[in-house]
Scaffold this motif. Sequence first.
Motif, mmCIF file in Angstrom:
data_model
loop_
_atom_site.group_PDB
_atom_site.id
_atom_site.type_symbol
_atom_site.label_atom_id
_atom_site.label_comp_id
_atom_site.label_asym_id
_atom_site.label_seq_id
_atom_site.Cartn_x
_atom_site.Cartn_y
_atom_site.Cartn_z
ATOM 1 N N LYS A 84 0.827 -1.206 0.000
ATOM 2 C CA LYS A 84 0.000 0.000 0.000
ATOM 3 C C LYS A 84 0.864 1.259 0.000
ATOM 4 O O LYS A 84 0.523 2.254 -0.640
ATOM 5 C CB LYS A 84 -0.933 0.006 1.221
ATOM 6 C CG LYS A 84 -1.856 -1.203 1.326
ATOM 7 C CD LYS A 84 -2.780 -1.342 0.134
ATOM 8 C CE LYS A 84 -3.800 -2.452 0.352
ATOM 9 N NZ LYS A 84 -3.172 -3.801 0.495
ATOM 10 N N SER A 85 1.994 1.225 0.714
ATOM 11 C CA SER A 85 2.892 2.380 0.710
ATOM 12 C C SER A 85 3.456 2.620 -0.684
ATOM 13 O O SER A 85 3.707 3.768 -1.076
ATOM 14 C CB SER A 85 4.039 2.171 1.706
ATOM 15 O OG SER A 85 3.568 2.208 3.029
ATOM 16 N N ILE A 130 1.812 2.003 -3.488
ATOM 17 C CA ILE A 130 0.730 2.628 -4.257
ATOM 18 C C ILE A 130 0.664 4.121 -3.954
ATOM 19 O O ILE A 130 0.542 4.959 -4.857
ATOM 20 C CB ILE A 130 -0.617 1.944 -3.940
ATOM 21 C CG1 ILE A 130 -0.596 0.496 -4.457
ATOM 22 C CG2 ILE A 130 -1.782 2.716 -4.564
ATOM 23 C CD1 ILE A 130 -1.767 -0.336 -3.993
ATOM 24 N N THR A 187 -5.098 2.277 6.292
ATOM 25 C CA THR A 187 -6.144 3.250 5.956
ATOM 26 C C THR A 187 -5.727 4.643 6.429
ATOM 27 O O THR A 187 -5.311 5.478 5.631
ATOM 28 C CB THR A 187 -7.484 2.839 6.593
ATOM 29 O OG1 THR A 187 -7.251 2.485 7.969
ATOM 30 C CG2 THR A 187 -8.097 1.643 5.875
ATOM 31 N N THR A 245 -2.022 5.323 5.396
ATOM 32 C CA THR A 245 -1.782 5.682 3.993
ATOM 33 C C THR A 245 -2.352 7.062 3.679
ATOM 34 O O THR A 245 -1.794 7.792 2.850
ATOM 35 C CB THR A 245 -2.383 4.631 3.046
ATOM 36 O OG1 THR A 245 -3.741 4.357 3.413
ATOM 37 C CG2 THR A 245 -1.581 3.333 3.097
#
Length: 211
Positions: free
Chosen positions: A64-65, A67, A166, A169
């Motif tokens: 996620k980091s 992205i 959540t 990010t």
Amino acid sequence: MSTQPTSERPIPADVPAMAAARAAIRSEAEAVAALEDRLNGRFAAVVDLIADSSGRVVVTGLGKSGIIGRKIAATLASTGTPTVFVHAAEALHGDSGMVTPVDVVLALSASGETAEVCHFAELVANRGIPVIAMTGRAACRLNDLASHVLDVSVPREADPLNLAPTTSTTAQLAMGDALAIALMVRREFTESDFATFHPGGSLGRRLLGSE
């Protein structure tokens, strides 16, 4: 059968899913607001480092980091700061060669312990290339490898299990936007400059006066 539009139907505040959704919004909003106090001398030093660099910002991350890192790289590039994204795992299989001696690396990891991100940061730091860590922990390996640190720590994630990336990010993205905007002002980036980099789509047409 009711003909009232779904968006206009009252939803009881005690519906668990809706209560959780509202709590998530509050959690993320509070985390972003808390970042304002962290735009201090450390943040200014990062702005100076990037603005004074003759190279590019190389953004890296995983999961996620990663992205979020891609989005930060895109925002920086479109607002006047030459930037590329290099996936941390690919960096360990040759892509670290994309980083030149005049570049600056911005490495994202909420834990600050992501193995591939830390290994990549170590490789470039050993070459004398400045590393900016964007992490959620004060004591972590990535911060130890970095010359500059941007604190994006949050009290907890927005989901009930405190597991899904959540709030963390969201904080990363907001800090990246703050950095891009600070550099945009520092470089005296104009609407005309933006149009040069973004001629396509409705935004480009508006800026170029064709709509």
